[in-house]
Each structure stands twice: as C-alpha cells, then as structure tokens.
Design a protein around this motif. Structure first.
Motif, PDB file in Angstrom:
ATOM      1  N   ALA A  86      52.830  52.578  37.918  1.00 14.55           N
ATOM      2  CA  ALA A  86      52.003  51.268  38.053  1.00 14.55           C
ATOM      3  C   ALA A  86      50.430  51.460  37.613  1.00 14.55           C
ATOM      4  O   ALA A  86      49.965  50.572  36.877  1.00 14.55           O
ATOM      5  N   ALA A  87      49.955  52.638  38.091  1.00 13.90           N
ATOM      6  CA  ALA A  87      48.639  52.875  37.762  1.00 13.90           C
ATOM      7  C   ALA A  87      48.370  53.113  36.074  1.00 13.90           C
ATOM      8  O   ALA A  87      47.540  52.520  35.382  1.00 13.90           O
ATOM      9  N   SER A  91      46.282  50.584  33.528  1.00 13.00           N
ATOM     10  CA  SER A  91      45.282  51.156  32.678  1.00 13.00           C
ATOM     11  C   SER A  91      45.613  50.699  31.047  1.00 13.00           C
ATOM     12  O   SER A  91      44.560  50.453  30.361  1.00 13.00           O
ATOM     13  N   ALA A  92      46.875  50.919  30.669  1.00 14.12           N
ATOM     14  CA  ALA A  92      47.290  50.573  29.268  1.00 14.12           C
ATOM     15  C   ALA A  92      47.186  49.148  29.075  1.00 14.12           C
ATOM     16  O   ALA A  92      46.624  48.598  27.981  1.00 14.12           O
ATOM     17  N   ASP A  93      47.607  48.555  29.947  1.00 11.35           N
ATOM     18  CA  ASP A  93      47.757  46.965  29.827  1.00 11.35           C
ATOM     19  C   ASP A  93      46.215  46.295  29.755  1.00 11.35           C
ATOM     20  O   ASP A  93      45.999  45.311  28.889  1.00 11.35           O
ATOM     21  N   MET A  94      45.213  46.924  30.380  1.00  8.84           N
ATOM     22  CA  MET A  94      43.833  46.451  30.461  1.00  8.84           C
ATOM     23  C   MET A  94      43.444  46.706  28.831  1.00  8.84           C
ATOM     24  O   MET A  94      42.661  45.884  28.323  1.00  8.84           O
ATOM     25  N   PHE A  95      44.008  47.824  28.173  1.00  9.28           N
ATOM     26  CA  PHE A  95      43.602  48.101  26.810  1.00  9.28           C
ATOM     27  C   PHE A  95      44.169  47.121  25.815  1.00  9.28           C
ATOM     28  O   PHE A  95      43.640  46.498  25.096  1.00  9.28           O
ATOM     29  N   VAL A 171      45.091  57.492  33.968  1.00 11.36           N
ATOM     30  CA  VAL A 171      44.162  57.383  33.115  1.00 11.36           C
ATOM     31  C   VAL A 171      44.291  57.289  31.687  1.00 11.36           C
ATOM     32  O   VAL A 171      45.386  58.358  31.047  1.00 11.36           O
ATOM     33  N   ILE A 172      44.097  56.421  30.921  1.00 10.35           N
ATOM     34  CA  ILE A 172      44.483  56.216  29.704  1.00 10.35           C
ATOM     35  C   ILE A 172      43.041  56.127  28.758  1.00 10.35           C
ATOM     36  O   ILE A 172      42.107  55.480  29.138  1.00 10.35           O
TER      37      ILE A 172
END
Length: 200
Positions: A86-87, A91-95, A171-172
């Motif tokens: 989920a984390a 993080s990827a979706d926010m990008f 962390v992405i």
C-alpha cells in the motif's frame, strides 16, 4: 524542497483526522522550515516519469524507526507486506497522478488502500516528498526523511504510538525526486517487545 504529511484514524471513527503538513525547504545550506495547512489544488497532468523502488532506503527507514521505538521502550514494529504494498503504491500514485496528500484523486484514504479482509483496530500514514536527492546515498536519504518525520510532533506520534504494531514503507524515485510513505496498522496481541536493559 521537501514536504511531509500524516494521517491517523482509529477503527470506527467517522472522518479522517485533520491533516497538517510540514514544509521543509532544503538546500546546500542549513534548511529552513515552516508549517502550512494542507490545501486542495487542481491536478495537473504528470510529466513523463520512470519510477523505481528504493528498497535500500525502505530497509534503512524501517531499521531507524524501530531503533527510535526501542530507545523509547515501545514494542518494535513487525514488517507487513500489505502495508508495504500500500505504501509503495501510494508513493508511485502520487508521482503518476501528480499530487501530494493522504487522499488520492478518487477520494480514497489509507484505509481504503489496505486489504478489506484485514481486521484492524487502528491505521495511520506518514508521507514525505523531496527534490534534489541522490537516490544512491541510501543512509543519507533515509536520515533526511526520518529527521523530517521525527521533527514533526504529529509524525513522531505516529512513529511512537503503541497502538500500531505493523509497518510497511514505500520509497519511490523519479530521477532526483523522491516520495516516501509509511503505513501503520494496529493488530491485537502483536508487536515485538524491546529487550530489557539491566544495569549492574
């Protein structure tokens, strides 16, 4: 430039707690910081991105988080794959959708991003974003992220809360821009008690 945010909620609560974001401006000189309330904004199309998971930074952050809890006499976190997934996904979706917040553009919070079959008593989330960081500097980057969270009372509270038992970190990176997410959950009768230190 770096920004962090947090959310926490107990099972049965009707609304997410008020989100406060800490904005920290980083440069090659000592950083300055200011508080700001989270504000809505119109989404803009995300630039073309190539995303990579920074597993080394994730591991370093997990170790740092448990070390902080150990020093405070808190039970140590257990790793949780669903929290990590989920984390990382958040993080990827926010990008990919060019936003920074605990609710995605579809209005989903961390609770909706976790598997529906998990019997949770509590859940929470810390987020962080920053630019201009070398993702190869694993320990330095992890320390910058951890310091940002620990210097914010709300984020620190999530990290030290005895109500949380499991943790996943995602962390992405896209070039020198980084987004990090911690997802916390509380499961009854779980967690690792820190070793007792006896004096002579």
């Amino acid at each position: 430039m770096a920004r962090i945010g947090l959310t926490r909620q107990s099972a049965g609560a009707r609304a997410l707690a008020t989100v406060i974001s800490l904005v920290v401006l980083f440069s090659w000189v000592p950083a300055s910081a200011q508080w700001s309330g989270q504000s809505g904004r119109q989404l803009q199309p995300a630039p073309r991105v190539r995303l990579f998971s920074l597993t080394g930074v994730e591991e370093a952050l997990f170790a740092m988080t448990n070390e902080v809890r150990r020093r405070q006499g808190r039970p140590l976190f257990l790793k949780d794959e669903s929290c990590r997934n989920a984390a990382r996904a958040h993080s990827a979706d926010m990008f990919l959708r060019n936003y920074f917040g605990h609710q995605d553009p579809d209005g989903r919070s961390v609770k909706e991003r976790l598997p529906a079959n998990r019997a949770l008593r509590q859940w929470g989330e810390n987020i962080w974003t920053g630019r201009g960081y070398d993702p190869r500097q694993i320990q330095h980057l992890a320390q910058v992220i951890m310091s940002g969270w620990m210097n914010s009372p709300g984020h620190r509270k999530n990290i030290l809360s005895p109500e949380y038992t499991h943790l996943g970190i995602g962390v992405i990176t896209n070039n020198q821009e980084v987004k990090a997410t911690q997802v916390f959950i509380g499961v009854a009768d779980a967690g690792i008690k820190p070793p007792r230190v006896s004096g002579r």
